[in-house]
Design a protein around this motif. Structure first.
Motif, PDB file in Angstrom:
ATOM      1  N   THR A  40       0.798  -1.237   0.000  1.00 42.11           N
ATOM      2  CA  THR A  40       0.000   0.000   0.000  1.00 42.11           C
ATOM      3  C   THR A  40       0.823   1.276   0.000  1.00 42.11           C
ATOM      4  O   THR A  40       0.306   2.351  -0.312  1.00 42.11           O
ATOM      5  N   GLY A  41       2.092   1.181   0.403  1.00 37.60           N
ATOM      6  CA  GLY A  41       2.912   2.368   0.529  1.00 37.60           C
ATOM      7  C   GLY A  41       2.743   3.088   1.847  1.00 37.60           C
ATOM      8  O   GLY A  41       3.346   4.145   2.081  1.00 37.60           O
ATOM      9  N   LEU A  42       1.942   2.544   2.757  1.00 34.67           N
ATOM     10  CA  LEU A  42       1.755   3.139   4.073  1.00 34.67           C
ATOM     11  C   LEU A  42       3.022   3.000   4.907  1.00 34.67           C
ATOM     12  O   LEU A  42       3.802   2.061   4.713  1.00 34.67           O
ATOM     13  N   SER A  43       3.209   3.886   5.852  1.00 36.64           N
ATOM     14  CA  SER A  43       4.312   3.746   6.788  1.00 36.64           C
ATOM     15  C   SER A  43       4.076   2.515   7.644  1.00 36.64           C
ATOM     16  O   SER A  43       2.932   2.013   7.736  1.00 36.64           O
ATOM     17  N   ASN A  44       5.117   2.026   8.292  1.00 34.44           N
ATOM     18  CA  ASN A  44       4.967   0.852   9.148  1.00 34.44           C
ATOM     19  C   ASN A  44       3.939   1.094  10.249  1.00 34.44           C
ATOM     20  O   ASN A  44       3.139   0.219  10.572  1.00 34.44           O
ATOM     21  N   GLU A  45       3.964   2.287  10.818  1.00 32.71           N
ATOM     22  CA  GLU A  45       3.040   2.606  11.908  1.00 32.71           C
ATOM     23  C   GLU A  45       1.588   2.559  11.428  1.00 32.71           C
ATOM     24  O   GLU A  45       0.730   1.950  12.072  1.00 32.71           O
ATOM     25  N   LYS A  46       1.328   3.189  10.277  1.00 34.63           N
ATOM     26  CA  LYS A  46      -0.036   3.191   9.735  1.00 34.63           C
ATOM     27  C   LYS A  46      -0.437   1.797   9.246  1.00 34.63           C
ATOM     28  O   LYS A  46      -1.588   1.386   9.392  1.00 34.63           O
ATOM     29  N   ALA A  47       0.523   1.093   8.652  1.00 35.53           N
ATOM     30  CA  ALA A  47       0.237  -0.259   8.158  1.00 35.53           C
ATOM     31  C   ALA A  47      -0.154  -1.184   9.300  1.00 35.53           C
ATOM     32  O   ALA A  47      -1.091  -1.984   9.178  1.00 35.53           O
ATOM     33  N   LYS A  48       0.558  -1.075  10.410  1.00 33.40           N
ATOM     34  CA  LYS A  48       0.236  -1.908  11.573  1.00 33.40           C
ATOM     35  C   LYS A  48      -1.145  -1.575  12.104  1.00 33.40           C
ATOM     36  O   LYS A  48      -1.924  -2.479  12.455  1.00 33.40           O
ATOM     37  N   LYS A  49      -1.463  -0.302  12.174  1.00 37.36           N
ATOM     38  CA  LYS A  49      -2.781   0.105  12.657  1.00 37.36           C
ATOM     39  C   LYS A  49      -3.881  -0.450  11.763  1.00 37.36           C
ATOM     40  O   LYS A  49      -4.895  -0.973  12.245  1.00 37.36           O
ATOM     41  N   GLU A  50      -3.684  -0.361  10.457  1.00 36.46           N
ATOM     42  CA  GLU A  50      -4.674  -0.881   9.512  1.00 36.46           C
ATOM     43  C   GLU A  50      -4.799  -2.398   9.606  1.00 36.46           C
ATOM     44  O   GLU A  50      -5.891  -2.958   9.533  1.00 36.46           O
ATOM     45  N   LEU A  51      -3.659  -3.045   9.761  1.00 36.54           N
ATOM     46  CA  LEU A  51      -3.657  -4.510   9.885  1.00 36.54           C
ATOM     47  C   LEU A  51      -4.471  -4.951  11.094  1.00 36.54           C
ATOM     48  O   LEU A  51      -5.322  -5.849  10.993  1.00 36.54           O
TER      49      LEU A  51
END
Length: 268
Positions: free
Chosen positions: A242-253
């Protein structure tokens, strides 16, 4: 019947070998396993396609074995839910003697030709299902009997064995005979035979799960987020997709509960 799995080791006086020689010679024998499995890919392919067709129609996959073979089937079955996010009842491993036999051998359980079928009946097995018997020797009555009953009921049957021309192979519609030769310790089929069975089981379950849509690209997009390591792995997968940062990706996950859902909600 002459069994390759029971033939005399190519090595002798093992107790006199150095540790290095023991390890080198075992490794030398292990190197032969992959080639033996490779030679059976056409047979594995046929079984995988048949199993996948039935599972796409709502069927289940049963592994059936005794001793080491039974334990390997249970291992492969138990790893499908966390790896691919499928229900625990989709791939089922059964062992002669029941779950207690996973840790300790149950005397004479594998010699009962009716017990395997009785175990399958506990799961209301039907024509949509598939049964793969696992037996290094190829003679285990627990497996042979179950396969014969399954055939009579129109259920798909396959097998993994490490000898040729065995009763188990004769009872299976799609036999896979991976002959790896004598064991390093004569008759110890937890070694090369066990390795060969594990490799074939990995190939079957992984290929079937890919065909069921449980992998995208090369990623386990439906894996269970059951520990910190898997959350970290999933975060990386979401971030890359997605190109999200790790922090945002983790939150979305964690919000969506799976890599697949998190990626779908945040496609570039």
């Amino acid at each position: 019947m002459s069994k390759t799995t029971e033939s005399t080791s190519h090595y002798d006086h093992l107790e006199k070998m150095s540790t290095r020689d023991l390890l080198v010679n075992m490794n030398r024998e292990d190197e032969k396993v992959a080639a033996s499995v490779r030679a059976k890919i056409p047979q594995i392919e046929k079984l995988v396609d048949q199993i996948a067709d039935r599972m796409l129609s709502g069927g289940r996959l049963f592994y059936l074995g005794a001793g080491t073979s039974g334990r390997l089937g249970i291992l492969d079955a138990s790893e499908c839910p966390p790896t691919f996010g499928v229900d625990h009842g989709l791939v089922i491993g059964l062992i002669a003697g029941g779950d207690g036999a996973i840790r300790k051998a149950v005397e004479k359980a594998e010699d009962d030709a009716e017990l395997g079928w009785k175990d399958l009946l506990e799961y209301d097995i039907s024509e949509n299902d598939s049964v793969v018997g696992i037996a290094a020797s190829g003679t285990t009555p627990y497996v042979v009997g179950a396969l014969k009953h399954a055939n009579e009921k129109g259920i798909l049957t396959g097998c993994i064995t490490c000898n040729e021309n065995t009763p188990v192979a004769a009872a299976a519609q799609y036999p896979i005979e991976v002959v790896v030769g004598p064991e390093f310790v004569t008759g110890s089929t937890r070694m090369k035979a066990g390795t060969a069975q594990k490799m074939v089981l990995n190939m079957i379950s992984t290929s079937v799960m890919i065909k069921l849509g449980r992998v995208e690209g090369n990623k386990m997009v439906d894996m269970q987020l059951s520990n910190a390591k898997l959350v970290e792995r999933g975060t990386k997968m979401v971030s890359e997709a997605t190109g999200l940062s790790n922090e945002k990706a983790k939150k979305e996950l964690l919000t969506h509960g799976s890599v697949r859902k998190a990626v779908q909600a945040n496609k570039k």
